[in-house]
Write a protein that holds these residues in place. Structure first.
Motif, PDB file in Angstrom:
ATOM      1  N   MET A   1       0.845  -1.164   0.000  1.00  0.00           N
ATOM      2  CA  MET A   1       0.000   0.000   0.000  1.00  0.00           C
ATOM      3  C   MET A   1       0.893   1.230   0.000  1.00  0.00           C
ATOM      4  SD  MET A   1      -3.276   0.774   2.402  1.00  0.00           S
ATOM      5  CE  MET A   1      -2.522   1.516   3.821  1.00  0.00           C
ATOM      6  N   THR A   2       0.487   2.262  -0.692  1.00  0.00           N
ATOM      7  CA  THR A   2       1.263   3.489  -0.739  1.00  0.00           C
ATOM      8  C   THR A   2       1.111   4.261   0.556  1.00  0.00           C
ATOM      9  OG1 THR A   2      -0.527   4.772  -1.678  1.00  0.00           O
ATOM     10  CG2 THR A   2       0.923   3.653  -3.235  1.00  0.00           C
ATOM     11  N   ALA A   3       1.946   5.277   0.731  1.00  0.00           N
ATOM     12  CA  ALA A   3       1.926   6.069   1.956  1.00  0.00           C
ATOM     13  C   ALA A   3       0.802   7.103   1.966  1.00  0.00           C
ATOM     14  CB  ALA A   3       3.276   6.754   2.135  1.00  0.00           C
ATOM     15  N   THR A   4       0.129   7.301   0.844  1.00  0.00           N
ATOM     16  CA  THR A   4      -0.949   8.283   0.779  1.00  0.00           C
ATOM     17  C   THR A   4      -2.117   7.827   1.644  1.00  0.00           C
ATOM     18  OG1 THR A   4      -0.318   8.773  -1.485  1.00  0.00           O
ATOM     19  CG2 THR A   4      -2.494   9.511  -0.786  1.00  0.00           C
ATOM     20  N   ILE A   5      -2.671   8.732   2.394  1.00  0.00           N
ATOM     21  CA  ILE A   5      -3.818   8.425   3.247  1.00  0.00           C
ATOM     22  C   ILE A   5      -4.956   9.368   2.878  1.00  0.00           C
ATOM     23  CG2 ILE A   5      -4.685   8.366   5.625  1.00  0.00           C
ATOM     24  CD1 ILE A   5      -2.589   6.214   5.079  1.00  0.00           C
ATOM     25  N   THR A   6      -6.132   8.814   2.663  1.00  0.00           N
ATOM     26  CA  THR A   6      -7.308   9.617   2.348  1.00  0.00           C
ATOM     27  C   THR A   6      -7.797  10.302   3.613  1.00  0.00           C
ATOM     28  OG1 THR A   6      -7.916   7.927   0.749  1.00  0.00           O
ATOM     29  CG2 THR A   6      -9.608   9.528   1.319  1.00  0.00           C
ATOM     30  N   ARG A   7      -8.129  11.562   3.485  1.00  0.00           N
ATOM     31  CA  ARG A   7      -8.667  12.310   4.621  1.00  0.00           C
ATOM     32  C   ARG A   7     -10.016  12.887   4.248  1.00  0.00           C
ATOM     33  NH1 ARG A   7      -5.287  12.647   8.767  1.00  0.00           N
ATOM     34  NH2 ARG A   7      -3.111  12.269   8.364  1.00  0.00           N
ATOM     35  N   ALA A   8     -10.947  12.787   5.150  1.00  0.00           N
ATOM     36  CA  ALA A   8     -12.266  13.402   4.992  1.00  0.00           C
ATOM     37  C   ALA A   8     -12.486  14.272   6.219  1.00  0.00           C
ATOM     38  CB  ALA A   8     -13.341  12.334   4.879  1.00  0.00           C
ATOM     39  N   ASN A   9     -12.726  15.541   5.987  1.00  0.00           N
ATOM     40  CA  ASN A   9     -12.911  16.483   7.101  1.00  0.00           C
ATOM     41  C   ASN A   9     -11.736  16.449   8.072  1.00  0.00           C
ATOM     42  OD1 ASN A   9     -15.456  17.223   6.098  1.00  0.00           O
ATOM     43  ND2 ASN A   9     -16.392  15.476   7.136  1.00  0.00           N
ATOM     44  N   GLY A  10     -10.521  16.313   7.526  1.00  0.00           N
ATOM     45  CA  GLY A  10      -9.327  16.315   8.355  1.00  0.00           C
ATOM     46  C   GLY A  10      -9.039  15.007   9.064  1.00  0.00           C
ATOM     47  N   ARG A  11      -9.886  13.992   8.898  1.00  0.00           N
ATOM     48  CA  ARG A  11      -9.706  12.697   9.561  1.00  0.00           C
ATOM     49  C   ARG A  11      -9.375  11.633   8.531  1.00  0.00           C
ATOM     50  NH1 ARG A  11     -14.561  11.242  13.201  1.00  0.00           N
ATOM     51  NH2 ARG A  11     -13.178   9.478  13.363  1.00  0.00           N
ATOM     52  N   VAL A  12      -8.619  10.652   8.957  1.00  0.00           N
ATOM     53  CA  VAL A  12      -8.297   9.531   8.077  1.00  0.00           C
ATOM     54  C   VAL A  12      -9.580   8.768   7.765  1.00  0.00           C
ATOM     55  CG1 VAL A  12      -7.060   7.341   7.908  1.00  0.00           C
ATOM     56  CG2 VAL A  12      -5.941   9.316   8.948  1.00  0.00           C
ATOM     57  N   ASP A  13      -9.799   8.465   6.493  1.00  0.00           N
ATOM     58  CA  ASP A  13     -10.956   7.659   6.080  1.00  0.00           C
ATOM     59  C   ASP A  13     -10.580   6.191   6.309  1.00  0.00           C
ATOM     60  OD1 ASP A  13     -12.929   6.226   4.740  1.00  0.00           O
ATOM     61  OD2 ASP A  13     -13.159   7.735   3.182  1.00  0.00           O
ATOM     62  N   VAL A  14     -10.876   5.707   7.493  1.00  0.00           N
ATOM     63  CA  VAL A  14     -10.442   4.381   7.924  1.00  0.00           C
ATOM     64  C   VAL A  14     -11.001   3.281   7.024  1.00  0.00           C
ATOM     65  CG1 VAL A  14     -10.491   2.735   9.841  1.00  0.00           C
ATOM     66  CG2 VAL A  14     -10.174   5.163  10.297  1.00  0.00           C
ATOM     67  N   GLU A  15     -12.265   3.367   6.677  1.00  0.00           N
ATOM     68  CA  GLU A  15     -12.872   2.329   5.838  1.00  0.00           C
ATOM     69  C   GLU A  15     -12.182   2.251   4.483  1.00  0.00           C
ATOM     70  OE1 GLU A  15     -17.144   0.987   3.938  1.00  0.00           O
ATOM     71  OE2 GLU A  15     -16.770   3.108   4.318  1.00  0.00           O
ATOM     72  N   ARG A  16     -12.015   3.380   3.844  1.00  0.00           N
ATOM     73  CA  ARG A  16     -11.397   3.404   2.514  1.00  0.00           C
ATOM     74  C   ARG A  16      -9.983   2.841   2.572  1.00  0.00           C
ATOM     75  NH1 ARG A  16     -12.589   8.251  -1.335  1.00  0.00           N
ATOM     76  NH2 ARG A  16     -13.783   8.752   0.498  1.00  0.00           N
TER      77      ARG A  16
END
Length: 177
Positions: A1-16
């Motif tokens: 997995m790449t180091a990019t982390i999805t954020r929604a409203n400043g929080r990590v999108d854990v499910e995604r």
């Protein structure tokens, strides 16, 4: 997995990130079955089926691109009875023309990266499209981006099992256990 982390409203999108992580793990398991093999070995059929390791990588890459197109564009109209459809599907399981193991592996890496980038760019996983008309889908059913990711994990895992059998039949190497 790449180091990019999805954020929604400043929080990590854990499910995604969990879904992308599980997909990345399955991809890695599949690629493990090819370690140390050359093109001749990777295209050797070891069972009665037409499957070989290089073809499985090519197939899951094509399937992944197709399902990402489904999220982006909706269903394609496909004539499942047409010989061209059957031939195209069968060719996704084998190297044809000047295709190589090296090219299939590079394409798979490119596909994985594009999938991760696209999924991380989605506003959410609720984006949905009606499934194409096909004998194996319920009429008027739809899938969300989440459903597609779950399907990709399932499909890749299924083909990891095929790959394990092929590799063990090829040279006795087990990828797990």
């Amino acid at each position: 997995m790449t180091a990019t982390i999805t954020r929604a409203n400043g929080r990590v999108d854990v499910e995604r990130e969990a879904l992308l992580g599980f997909l990345a793990q399955q991809r890695a398991f599949l690629l493990t079955t090819l370690e140390g093999l050359d093109q001749e070995q990777a295209t050797t059929r070891t069972t009665k089926s037409a499957l070989h390791l290089a073809g499985l990588v090519k197939h899951v890459s094509e399937a992944e691109r197709g399902w990402i197109r489904f999220i982006e564009e909706g269903p394609a109209e496909i004539d499942y009875e047409a010989q061209e459809t059957y031939d195209f599907h069968e060719d996704t399981f084998r190297l044809v023309g000047d295709e190589t193991l090296e090219g299939a592996l590079a394409d798979y890496a490119k596909t994985a990266k594009a999938t991760e980038e696209y999924v991380r760019s989605l506003p959410d996983l609720e984006i949905a499209n009606k499934l194409p008309a096909a004998p194996w889908f319920p009429e008027d059913a739809e899938w969300t981006a989440r459903d597609v990711l779950l399907h990709l994990i399932r499909e890749t895992a299924q083909h990891c099992g095929h790959a394990d059998i092929i590799r063990e039949s090829l040279d006795g190497r087990k990828t797990m256990g």
